[in-house]
Each structure stands twice: as structure tokens, then as C-alpha cells.
Design a protein around this motif. Sequence first.
Motif, PDB file in Angstrom:
ATOM      1  N   SER A 110      16.774  15.376  28.392  1.00 60.52           N
ATOM      2  CA  SER A 110      15.791  15.347  27.311  1.00 60.52           C
ATOM      3  C   SER A 110      16.260  14.385  26.216  1.00 60.52           C
ATOM      4  N   MET A 111      15.352  14.060  25.284  1.00 63.03           N
ATOM      5  CA  MET A 111      15.658  13.140  24.191  1.00 63.03           C
ATOM      6  C   MET A 111      15.390  13.821  22.864  1.00 63.03           C
ATOM      7  N   VAL A 112      16.129  13.415  21.833  1.00 65.13           N
ATOM      8  CA  VAL A 112      15.845  13.843  20.469  1.00 65.13           C
ATOM      9  C   VAL A 112      15.021  12.737  19.838  1.00 65.13           C
ATOM     10  N   VAL A 113      13.766  13.049  19.508  1.00 59.78           N
ATOM     11  CA  VAL A 113      12.799  12.050  19.089  1.00 59.78           C
ATOM     12  C   VAL A 113      12.474  12.204  17.601  1.00 59.78           C
ATOM     13  N   ARG A 114      12.457  11.093  16.899  1.00 61.22           N
ATOM     14  CA  ARG A 114      11.875  10.953  15.567  1.00 61.22           C
ATOM     15  C   ARG A 114      10.847   9.849  15.700  1.00 61.22           C
ATOM     16  N   CYS A 115       9.715   9.957  15.001  1.00 60.68           N
ATOM     17  CA  CYS A 115       8.693   8.928  15.187  1.00 60.68           C
ATOM     18  C   CYS A 115       7.836   8.801  13.940  1.00 60.68           C
ATOM     19  N   GLY A 116       6.989   7.765  13.949  1.00 60.46           N
ATOM     20  CA  GLY A 116       6.105   7.570  12.825  1.00 60.46           C
ATOM     21  C   GLY A 116       5.092   6.465  13.055  1.00 60.46           C
ATOM     22  N   THR A 117       4.157   6.358  12.129  1.00 64.48           N
ATOM     23  CA  THR A 117       3.147   5.299  12.132  1.00 64.48           C
ATOM     24  C   THR A 117       3.163   4.637  10.768  1.00 64.48           C
ATOM     25  N   TYR A 118       2.706   3.380  10.698  1.00 66.11           N
ATOM     26  CA  TYR A 118       2.732   2.656   9.431  1.00 66.11           C
ATOM     27  C   TYR A 118       1.643   1.603   9.363  1.00 66.11           C
ATOM     28  N   THR A 119       1.334   1.186   8.137  1.00 69.74           N
ATOM     29  CA  THR A 119       0.446   0.053   7.871  1.00 69.74           C
ATOM     30  C   THR A 119       1.084  -0.794   6.776  1.00 69.74           C
ATOM     31  N   PHE A 120       0.726  -2.084   6.755  1.00 71.25           N
ATOM     32  CA  PHE A 120       1.248  -2.975   5.726  1.00 71.25           C
ATOM     33  C   PHE A 120       0.240  -4.075   5.422  1.00 71.25           C
ATOM     34  N   MET A 121       0.414  -4.716   4.264  1.00 71.38           N
ATOM     35  CA  MET A 121      -0.391  -5.862   3.883  1.00 71.38           C
ATOM     36  C   MET A 121       0.415  -6.660   2.878  1.00 71.38           C
ATOM     37  N   GLY A 122       0.376  -7.984   3.008  1.00 78.33           N
ATOM     38  CA  GLY A 122       1.068  -8.827   2.046  1.00 78.33           C
ATOM     39  C   GLY A 122       0.946 -10.292   2.396  1.00 78.33           C
ATOM     40  N   GLN A 123       1.503 -11.110   1.535  1.00 79.77           N
ATOM     41  CA  GLN A 123       1.514 -12.546   1.764  1.00 79.77           C
ATOM     42  C   GLN A 123       2.685 -12.884   2.677  1.00 79.77           C
ATOM     43  N   MET A 124       2.394 -13.484   3.828  1.00 78.50           N
ATOM     44  CA  MET A 124       3.423 -13.749   4.824  1.00 78.50           C
ATOM     45  C   MET A 124       3.639 -15.235   5.090  1.00 78.50           C
ATOM     46  N   THR A 125       2.939 -16.094   4.375  1.00 80.38           N
ATOM     47  CA  THR A 125       3.131 -17.534   4.519  1.00 80.38           C
ATOM     48  C   THR A 125       3.203 -18.151   3.133  1.00 80.38           C
ATOM     49  N   SER A 126       3.583 -19.417   3.073  1.00 76.74           N
ATOM     50  CA  SER A 126       3.719 -20.069   1.781  1.00 76.74           C
ATOM     51  C   SER A 126       2.376 -20.407   1.145  1.00 76.74           C
ATOM     52  N   SER A 127       1.299 -20.331   1.908  1.00 78.34           N
ATOM     53  CA  SER A 127      -0.030 -20.534   1.321  1.00 78.34           C
ATOM     54  C   SER A 127      -0.550 -19.185   0.819  1.00 78.34           C
ATOM     55  N   SER A 128      -1.775 -19.152   0.384  1.00 73.61           N
ATOM     56  CA  SER A 128      -2.334 -17.888  -0.108  1.00 73.61           C
ATOM     57  C   SER A 128      -2.991 -17.104   1.024  1.00 73.61           C
TER      58      SER A 128
END
Length: 176
Positions: A116-134
Motif C-alpha cells: 500500500s501507499m501513504v498518499v497526500r494529494c491536492g488540486t490547484y489553480t493559478f493565473m499570472g504573467q508568464m512572459t515578458s509581454s503583457s
Amino acid sequence: QDITSATSAITFDNITSTHDSYRIIANVTTDSGNDCKFRMRFRVSSSDITSGVSLYQGELANRSASSTPLGYNLSNGNDFQAPRSLDVYGGSNFFFNMDMYNIHTGLTTEATNVSSMVVRCGTYTFMGQMTSSSDNHGGTGWWRTQTDIGTVNGIKFELTAGTFNDGQISLFGYSQ
């Protein structure tokens, strides 16, 4: 926690068995000199866990300037990072939320043909500027650990380069 000046890390050492799950809400500004990722490390007995985590992560992201989705994954890592293969642009805002399940002791489950395994888990969302432009990016994903790293009593947030210059990171515990 409020961030009002350059800070290298935000640590919460208050994960307990009182709550089944935890939610993170973050709105941070990075320093202008570094492109980076938002990283989370698990903490056991007030020490960062940097090896042996077996963290798996999947992510789907999209640019506002593109109709093509971006898919990323990680197999057997030691820390959580978002976005997975993009960088948060230096000096920009990054918005993030995550639900974490069974984070304190993990959940022993899913017997395989070996053990068996000991599991921790989750879900996520993100938003942001990821390039040098806008050009903004946004995404969603999941993560899971498959190794018993002990009783997690804390988490630490940091950037893979530079500092948090402004913003808030909040931790909320809730019962299922």
C-alpha cells in the motif's frame, strides 16, 4: 500572512490533525530581477523535506494570446512547483489557490500488487504573467505524493529565484 517587504519564504508550521484538509490562497508579487516558480515544500518537525517525497504533478495551462493549451507533468519530484514548465515573470503578480487532502498524516490506501501507499494529494489553480509581454497565463492541475515522509506539521512557500515583494498567503483548515 501579509508580505510588505522582500521575503524569501512564508512558513506555516501549524498543520495538525484537527483538520482533514487545508486550503491555500495566495496573491503575491515577485521581485523584478527574477523569473521564477511558486514552490511548496513539506515540513516535518520544523524541517524542510527536500528528498524522498515521490511527488507526481499534472497541469493544464493556457496563454491569453494562444488558443493552444499547454500540458505539463512531473514524475517522482521532491517539491511542488507552479506553474510547472512556465516561469512567473519577474516583478509580476501571481494568483494561486490549492486544496490539500490528508496532508497531516497521509492516507494509507490503494494497495498495489506489492504494498500500500501513504498518499497526500491536492488540486490547484493559478493565473499570472508568464512572459515578458503583457500576456497572462492561467492553469489548473493536481498533485499527489506516494511515499510516507512522516507526519507533516508544516508547509513552506518560496520562489525558485528571488523574493516575494508584496502580497498575502493564507492557510485555512477545514473538515470534510
